[in-house]
Motif scaffolding. Sequence first.
Motif, PDB file in Angstrom:
ATOM      1  N   UNK A  25      24.774 -22.164  20.202  1.00 41.64           N
ATOM      2  CA  UNK A  25      24.091 -21.897  21.389  1.00 41.64           C
ATOM      3  C   UNK A  25      24.229 -20.776  22.039  1.00 41.64           C
ATOM      4  N   UNK A  26      23.330 -19.929  22.132  1.00 42.27           N
ATOM      5  CA  UNK A  26      23.494 -18.355  22.484  1.00 42.27           C
ATOM      6  C   UNK A  26      22.801 -18.345  23.952  1.00 42.27           C
ATOM      7  N   UNK A  45      18.952 -22.032  21.282  1.00 40.37           N
ATOM      8  CA  UNK A  45      19.404 -23.305  20.636  1.00 40.37           C
ATOM      9  C   UNK A  45      19.068 -23.143  19.074  1.00 40.37           C
ATOM     10  N   UNK A  46      19.958 -22.847  18.376  1.00 41.09           N
ATOM     11  CA  UNK A  46      19.840 -22.409  16.792  1.00 41.09           C
ATOM     12  C   UNK A  46      20.252 -23.837  16.226  1.00 41.09           C
ATOM     13  N   UNK A 124      32.648 -13.098  17.167  1.00 37.98           N
ATOM     14  CA  UNK A 124      31.210 -13.131  16.836  1.00 37.98           C
ATOM     15  C   UNK A 124      30.349 -11.912  17.537  1.00 37.98           C
ATOM     16  N   UNK A 125      29.901 -11.461  16.674  1.00 38.04           N
ATOM     17  CA  UNK A 125      28.908 -10.271  17.208  1.00 38.04           C
ATOM     18  C   UNK A 125      27.955 -10.795  18.139  1.00 38.04           C
ATOM     19  N   UNK A 126      27.238  -9.955  19.237  1.00 43.02           N
ATOM     20  CA  UNK A 126      26.190 -10.319  20.097  1.00 43.02           C
ATOM     21  C   UNK A 126      25.066 -10.351  19.130  1.00 43.02           C
ATOM     22  N   UNK A 127      24.307 -11.103  19.197  1.00 40.52           N
ATOM     23  CA  UNK A 127      22.972 -11.093  18.300  1.00 40.52           C
ATOM     24  C   UNK A 127      21.847 -10.237  18.920  1.00 40.52           C
ATOM     25  N   UNK A 128      21.026  -9.447  18.565  1.00 38.67           N
ATOM     26  CA  UNK A 128      20.227  -8.611  18.912  1.00 38.67           C
ATOM     27  C   UNK A 128      18.657  -9.016  18.775  1.00 38.67           C
ATOM     28  N   UNK A 133      20.514 -14.128  15.523  1.00 39.86           N
ATOM     29  CA  UNK A 133      21.365 -15.404  15.964  1.00 39.86           C
ATOM     30  C   UNK A 133      21.358 -16.464  15.009  1.00 39.86           C
ATOM     31  N   UNK A 134      20.130 -16.695  14.220  1.00 32.65           N
ATOM     32  CA  UNK A 134      20.101 -17.821  13.186  1.00 32.65           C
ATOM     33  C   UNK A 134      21.049 -17.362  12.112  1.00 32.65           C
ATOM     34  N   UNK A 135      21.094 -16.032  11.691  1.00 33.58           N
ATOM     35  CA  UNK A 135      21.911 -15.614  10.503  1.00 33.58           C
ATOM     36  C   UNK A 135      23.401 -15.784  10.873  1.00 33.58           C
ATOM     37  N   UNK A 136      23.678 -15.704  12.304  1.00 34.83           N
ATOM     38  CA  UNK A 136      25.030 -15.847  12.816  1.00 34.83           C
ATOM     39  C   UNK A 136      25.391 -17.253  12.926  1.00 34.83           C
ATOM     40  N   UNK A 137      24.313 -18.063  13.740  1.00 35.14           N
ATOM     41  CA  UNK A 137      25.015 -19.301  13.965  1.00 35.14           C
ATOM     42  C   UNK A 137      24.934 -20.270  13.024  1.00 35.14           C
ATOM     43  N   UNK A 138      23.858 -20.215  12.219  1.00 34.08           N
ATOM     44  CA  UNK A 138      23.916 -21.385  11.142  1.00 34.08           C
ATOM     45  C   UNK A 138      25.164 -21.442  10.018  1.00 34.08           C
TER      46      UNK A 138
END
Length: 147
Positions: A25-26, A45-46, A124-128, A133-138
């Motif tokens: 969740x971002x 929500x990923x 965790x980096x801030x997603x741009x 976000x999908x790449x980071x979150x999954x």
Amino acid sequence: MLCATPAAAQAQLELRLADVGRFAVFVDMGSVRWQGRTTRLRVLQVTEGGFKAGAEEFWGGWRHEVIDCNARTIAHAGFGSIRAGGREGPVTGDLRPAAPLPAGSADEGVAKVVCDGWRPFAKVPVAASVEDAVRIGRPLIETGAEP
């Protein structure tokens, strides 16, 4: 006429990770709109990899929320899905009545990020973008841990 894909056409975002559990969740920090100590915002929500509804694969969706920081309540104000590849669906659903933030929930995590400046995933980096976000979150959903 030039035509860009939805993911490529998307403006740069500032998506801060607030919670990892069933979903990553971002908070979309650029969507935060204050009126006193109440804010309207979007939350990404990923879903886990391979998530499907029917025959279509989805990355997740945008939850639209209203959070009262003083009362510690949240009112859900609609949801718009995001299909794999970045195509966004329409926002559906009406504003629900405000309810207390459940302790330990993703909603409470979102409120702490927005209301209190909490940074639970400092590494965790801030997603741009949604794709970032999908790449980071999954992977975080799969492992339950920070990278």
